[in-house]
Design a protein around this motif. Structure first.
Motif, PDB file in Angstrom:
ATOM      1  N   ARG A 290       0.840  -1.191   0.000  1.00  0.00           N
ATOM      2  CA  ARG A 290       0.000   0.000   0.000  1.00  0.00           C
ATOM      3  C   ARG A 290       0.878   1.246   0.000  1.00  0.00           C
ATOM      4  O   ARG A 290       2.100   1.159   0.135  1.00  0.00           O
ATOM      5  CB  ARG A 290      -0.927  -0.003   1.210  1.00  0.00           C
ATOM      6  N   LYS A 291       0.275   2.413  -0.140  1.00  0.00           N
ATOM      7  CA  LYS A 291       1.032   3.657  -0.173  1.00  0.00           C
ATOM      8  C   LYS A 291       1.586   3.976   1.213  1.00  0.00           C
ATOM      9  O   LYS A 291       0.947   3.713   2.223  1.00  0.00           O
ATOM     10  CB  LYS A 291       0.149   4.803  -0.652  1.00  0.00           C
ATOM     11  N   PRO A 292       2.800   4.564   1.276  1.00  0.00           N
ATOM     12  CA  PRO A 292       3.384   4.917   2.584  1.00  0.00           C
ATOM     13  C   PRO A 292       2.609   6.045   3.243  1.00  0.00           C
ATOM     14  O   PRO A 292       2.167   6.983   2.587  1.00  0.00           O
ATOM     15  CB  PRO A 292       4.809   5.353   2.227  1.00  0.00           C
ATOM     16  N   ALA A 293       2.436   5.926   4.559  1.00  0.00           N
ATOM     17  CA  ALA A 293       1.738   6.961   5.324  1.00  0.00           C
ATOM     18  C   ALA A 293       2.627   7.566   6.403  1.00  0.00           C
ATOM     19  O   ALA A 293       2.295   8.616   6.950  1.00  0.00           O
ATOM     20  CB  ALA A 293       0.477   6.375   5.963  1.00  0.00           C
ATOM     21  N   ARG A 294       3.761   6.906   6.715  1.00  0.00           N
ATOM     22  CA  ARG A 294       4.669   7.391   7.745  1.00  0.00           C
ATOM     23  C   ARG A 294       6.079   7.448   7.162  1.00  0.00           C
ATOM     24  O   ARG A 294       6.382   6.775   6.162  1.00  0.00           O
ATOM     25  CB  ARG A 294       4.617   6.461   8.960  1.00  0.00           C
ATOM     26  N   PRO A 295       6.966   8.253   7.775  1.00  0.00           N
ATOM     27  CA  PRO A 295       8.307   8.426   7.194  1.00  0.00           C
ATOM     28  C   PRO A 295       9.058   7.119   6.968  1.00  0.00           C
ATOM     29  O   PRO A 295       9.709   6.938   5.934  1.00  0.00           O
ATOM     30  CB  PRO A 295       9.018   9.310   8.229  1.00  0.00           C
ATOM     31  N   HIS A 296       8.982   6.166   7.931  1.00  0.00           N
ATOM     32  CA  HIS A 296       9.753   4.938   7.777  1.00  0.00           C
ATOM     33  C   HIS A 296       9.157   4.012   6.716  1.00  0.00           C
ATOM     34  O   HIS A 296       9.785   3.015   6.331  1.00  0.00           O
ATOM     35  CB  HIS A 296       9.867   4.199   9.120  1.00  0.00           C
ATOM     36  N   GLU A 297       7.959   4.343   6.218  1.00  0.00           N
ATOM     37  CA  GLU A 297       7.343   3.530   5.176  1.00  0.00           C
ATOM     38  C   GLU A 297       7.720   3.986   3.764  1.00  0.00           C
ATOM     39  O   GLU A 297       7.402   3.304   2.795  1.00  0.00           O
ATOM     40  CB  GLU A 297       5.812   3.551   5.326  1.00  0.00           C
ATOM     41  N   TRP A 298       8.381   5.117   3.652  1.00  0.00           N
ATOM     42  CA  TRP A 298       8.759   5.624   2.327  1.00  0.00           C
ATOM     43  C   TRP A 298       9.816   4.724   1.701  1.00  0.00           C
ATOM     44  O   TRP A 298      10.720   4.241   2.369  1.00  0.00           O
ATOM     45  CB  TRP A 298       9.302   7.051   2.448  1.00  0.00           C
ATOM     46  N   ARG A 299       9.690   4.479   0.412  1.00  0.00           N
ATOM     47  CA  ARG A 299      10.633   3.655  -0.331  1.00  0.00           C
ATOM     48  C   ARG A 299      11.172   4.425  -1.525  1.00  0.00           C
ATOM     49  O   ARG A 299      10.542   5.364  -2.025  1.00  0.00           O
ATOM     50  CB  ARG A 299       9.961   2.370  -0.833  1.00  0.00           C
ATOM     51  N   LEU A 300      12.333   4.014  -1.998  1.00  0.00           N
ATOM     52  CA  LEU A 300      12.925   4.647  -3.176  1.00  0.00           C
ATOM     53  C   LEU A 300      12.065   4.461  -4.415  1.00  0.00           C
ATOM     54  O   LEU A 300      12.060   5.307  -5.314  1.00  0.00           O
ATOM     55  CB  LEU A 300      14.325   4.068  -3.433  1.00  0.00           C
ATOM     56  N   SER A 301      11.382   3.337  -4.489  1.00  0.00           N
ATOM     57  CA  SER A 301      10.500   3.045  -5.617  1.00  0.00           C
ATOM     58  C   SER A 301       9.467   2.035  -5.150  1.00  0.00           C
ATOM     59  O   SER A 301       9.626   1.408  -4.096  1.00  0.00           O
ATOM     60  CB  SER A 301      11.294   2.479  -6.798  1.00  0.00           C
ATOM     61  N   PRO A 302       8.411   1.831  -5.916  1.00  0.00           N
ATOM     62  CA  PRO A 302       7.415   0.823  -5.543  1.00  0.00           C
ATOM     63  C   PRO A 302       7.884  -0.605  -5.776  1.00  0.00           C
ATOM     64  O   PRO A 302       7.162  -1.545  -5.457  1.00  0.00           O
ATOM     65  CB  PRO A 302       6.212   1.163  -6.443  1.00  0.00           C
ATOM     66  N   ASP A 303       9.090  -0.782  -6.306  1.00  0.00           N
ATOM     67  CA  ASP A 303       9.605  -2.126  -6.558  1.00  0.00           C
ATOM     68  C   ASP A 303       9.879  -2.858  -5.252  1.00  0.00           C
ATOM     69  O   ASP A 303      10.649  -2.393  -4.414  1.00  0.00           O
ATOM     70  CB  ASP A 303      10.914  -2.060  -7.364  1.00  0.00           C
ATOM     71  N   SER A 304       9.273  -4.017  -5.093  1.00  0.00           N
ATOM     72  CA  SER A 304       9.594  -4.889  -3.969  1.00  0.00           C
ATOM     73  C   SER A 304      10.130  -6.233  -4.454  1.00  0.00           C
ATOM     74  O   SER A 304      10.563  -7.049  -3.635  1.00  0.00           O
ATOM     75  CB  SER A 304       8.350  -5.119  -3.098  1.00  0.00           C
ATOM     76  N   CYS A 305      10.093  -6.469  -5.763  1.00  0.00           N
ATOM     77  CA  CYS A 305      10.575  -7.722  -6.352  1.00  0.00           C
ATOM     78  C   CYS A 305      11.776  -7.447  -7.240  1.00  0.00           C
ATOM     79  O   CYS A 305      11.795  -6.467  -8.001  1.00  0.00           O
ATOM     80  CB  CYS A 305       9.468  -8.388  -7.169  1.00  0.00           C
ATOM     81  N   PHE A 306      12.770  -8.329  -7.128  1.00  0.00           N
ATOM     82  CA  PHE A 306      14.016  -8.204  -7.880  1.00  0.00           C
ATOM     83  C   PHE A 306      14.333  -9.526  -8.573  1.00  0.00           C
ATOM     84  O   PHE A 306      13.931 -10.596  -8.109  1.00  0.00           O
ATOM     85  CB  PHE A 306      15.181  -7.850  -6.943  1.00  0.00           C
ATOM     86  N   LEU A 307      15.052  -9.431  -9.673  1.00  0.00           N
ATOM     87  CA  LEU A 307      15.619 -10.600 -10.334  1.00  0.00           C
ATOM     88  C   LEU A 307      17.118 -10.579 -10.090  1.00  0.00           C
ATOM     89  O   LEU A 307      17.761  -9.547 -10.291  1.00  0.00           O
ATOM     90  CB  LEU A 307      15.343 -10.572 -11.836  1.00  0.00           C
ATOM     91  N   LYS A 308      17.671 -11.698  -9.622  1.00  0.00           N
ATOM     92  CA  LYS A 308      19.117 -11.802  -9.480  1.00  0.00           C
ATOM     93  C   LYS A 308      19.639 -12.749 -10.551  1.00  0.00           C
ATOM     94  O   LYS A 308      19.398 -13.959 -10.496  1.00  0.00           O
ATOM     95  CB  LYS A 308      19.537 -12.309  -8.099  1.00  0.00           C
ATOM     96  N   PHE A 309      20.354 -12.191 -11.535  1.00  0.00           N
ATOM     97  CA  PHE A 309      20.988 -12.985 -12.572  1.00  0.00           C
ATOM     98  C   PHE A 309      22.392 -13.315 -12.078  1.00  0.00           C
ATOM     99  O   PHE A 309      23.280 -12.453 -12.070  1.00  0.00           O
ATOM    100  CB  PHE A 309      21.024 -12.219 -13.894  1.00  0.00           C
ATOM    101  N   ALA A 310      22.583 -14.547 -11.642  1.00  0.00           N
ATOM    102  CA  ALA A 310      23.824 -14.931 -10.958  1.00  0.00           C
ATOM    103  C   ALA A 310      24.536 -16.034 -11.731  1.00  0.00           C
ATOM    104  O   ALA A 310      23.964 -16.702 -12.597  1.00  0.00           O
ATOM    105  CB  ALA A 310      23.513 -15.403  -9.544  1.00  0.00           C
ATOM    106  N   HIS A 311      25.810 -16.218 -11.407  1.00  0.00           N
ATOM    107  CA  HIS A 311      26.590 -17.291 -12.033  1.00  0.00           C
ATOM    108  C   HIS A 311      27.518 -17.911 -11.005  1.00  0.00           C
ATOM    109  O   HIS A 311      27.974 -17.268 -10.057  1.00  0.00           O
ATOM    110  CB  HIS A 311      27.385 -16.776 -13.240  1.00  0.00           C
ATOM    111  N   TRP A 312      27.781 -19.214 -11.181  1.00  0.00           N
ATOM    112  CA  TRP A 312      28.641 -19.987 -10.307  1.00  0.00           C
ATOM    113  C   TRP A 312      29.646 -20.763 -11.149  1.00  0.00           C
ATOM    114  O   TRP A 312      29.311 -21.252 -12.232  1.00  0.00           O
ATOM    115  CB  TRP A 312      27.838 -20.998  -9.493  1.00  0.00           C
ATOM    116  N   ARG A 313      30.863 -20.886 -10.670  1.00  0.00           N
ATOM    117  CA  ARG A 313      31.859 -21.734 -11.318  1.00  0.00           C
ATOM    118  C   ARG A 313      31.686 -23.168 -10.847  1.00  0.00           C
ATOM    119  O   ARG A 313      31.418 -23.416  -9.665  1.00  0.00           O
ATOM    120  CB  ARG A 313      33.283 -21.246 -11.012  1.00  0.00           C
TER     121      ARG A 313
END
Length: 390
Positions: free
Chosen positions: A235-258
């Motif tokens: 939901r939308k932030p209502a208090r200072p600690h709820e503010w986010r840099l962007s609405p993104d909460s999901c990330f993709l990690k493109f990783a590699h292993w040897r």
């Protein structure tokens, strides 16, 4: 090193050396007489058998030490090993964003079944387990503990491990599999910060080990559509600690292993892409291949987050959902597992205020870090994760 639970006599009538064959006894005595001695694997196996047979309380210590000394080398051609690699990285990521020691997860052996979660192979610290004398159960009212329920479900396998420090801050990690490894879609890491009712989800994608490329297909686009639905839980932030840099909460990690690389406590190298940024990349010419397909690679993605940057954003609460309930998190974790993902859920609870959290994160000193207890709750214990909403 760990302190032996009680003195074990070596020589004399009641000593363990008297139970060894003369050849092995000679090897051990010669090794002990030198400032730095050694003996072969056959003598060690004989000594180990005597130790475990006459002093069974030493068995968990021996298994823990051997797992520390002989870490597993993952085979990237093996589907189970690839899945465990991702789940291991997700587990270690959770310790990074919560500032708990990742050493609690370094004693590990392959589980009995390739279908088991990564945490099924964890060998808990024998000393820490023996020191736990308090009741770790939390009053739940009429609510059933969610992790115990997951353990009892016939179509999922759930393993749990807990890290708790002397301030009362606690991280419970639940590792859930619900599909055969050969048909598994990858790994999801979900971190939930209970004081702020916020979570972050990371979905793992493997870059080709040599070309460091990922060829985009319809499956990835469909998965991204599903992740956008997850983001709608905020939901939308209502208090200072709820503010986010962007609405993104999901990330993709493109990783590699040897393949069969020496085990490391470092996170797997890779690119963290916020979901909205990944959308932009897939619509831009930078990711278009020579045959018209889309390719994600270091050369084609000009900007991305690395592990340290992502970790800092999560630590400071600058990314994640706002006002997401525990019940929605329960539903999401089980849903993702049943959709075909290995799921690693980290659930942090504490009495910290947002200001307390920020102060702790900014404090880089390790001198006054509180002592941490590490243990795996038994199936009969109620889950620490299942905390009633205020």
């Amino acid at each position: 090193m760990r302190t032996c639970p009680r003195p074990i006599p070596l020589d004399g009538p009641g000593g363990i050396l008297v139970s060894l064959a003369s050849t092995h006894r000679g090897h051990v005595e010669r090794a002990l007489s030198e400032s730095a001695g050694y003996f072969g694997t056959e003598t060690w196996q004989a000594l180990r058998d005597v130790l475990s047979g006459s002093h069974p309380e030493l068995t968990p210590y021996i298994e823990w030490l051997l797992a520390k000394l002989n870490p597993v080398l993952f085979n990237t051609d093996d589907a189970a090993d690839r899945s465990w690699q991702e789940q291991k990285d997700a587990t270690q990521s959770l310790t990074r964003v919560t500032d708990f020691p990742h050493s609690a997860f370094t004693a590990w052996k392959r589980p009995a079944s390739q279908e088991d979660p990564y945490l099924a192979g964890l060998i808990p610290d024998p000393v820490e387990n023996s020191l736990i004398e308090h009741d770790v159960r939390v009053g739940l009212g009429d609510d059933a503990p969610v992790f115990d329920e997951w353990r009892e479900l016939g179509d999922v396998r759930c393993d749990i491990h807990v890290l708790e420090d002397t301030t009362g801050r606690r991280l419970e990690i639940a590792n859930v599999n619900a599909t055969p490894v050969e048909s598994r879609l990858g790994t999801d890491m979900i971190y939930y910060h209970h004081p702020t009712h916020s979570f972050v989800l990371v979905q793992y994608k493997r870059l080709h080990p040599r070309s460091k490329e990922y060829r985009v297909n319809k499956q990835l686009r469909d998965q991204m559509d599903r992740l956008e639905q997850v983001s709608d839980l905020s939901r939308k932030p209502a208090r200072p600690h709820e503010w986010r840099l962007s609405p993104d909460s999901c990330f993709l990690k493109f990783a590699h292993w040897r393949d069969r690389a020496a085990p490391s406590s470092d996170l797997a190298p890779g690119m963290y892409l916020p979901l909205s940024y990944a959308r932009v990349l897939l619509d831009d010419e930078c990711t278009r291949g020579t045959r018209g397909g889309r390719i994600i690679s270091y050369e084609r993605v000009g900007r991305y987050l690395v592990s340290s940057q992502f970790t800092e954003l999560v630590k400071h609460g600058l990314v994640g959902t706002v006002g997401t309930s525990i019940e929605r998190l329960r539903e999401l974790g089980l849903q993702r597992a049943r959709e075909g993902y290995s799921v690693v859920v980290g659930f942090e609870t504490s009495r910290e205020t947002p200001r307390d959290r920020a102060t702790r994160v900014r404090n880089r000193s390790t001198k006054k870090r509180p002592k941490v207890t590490s243990y795996s709750p038994t199936a009969s214990q109620e889950s620490l994760f299942d905390i009633p909403e205020p």
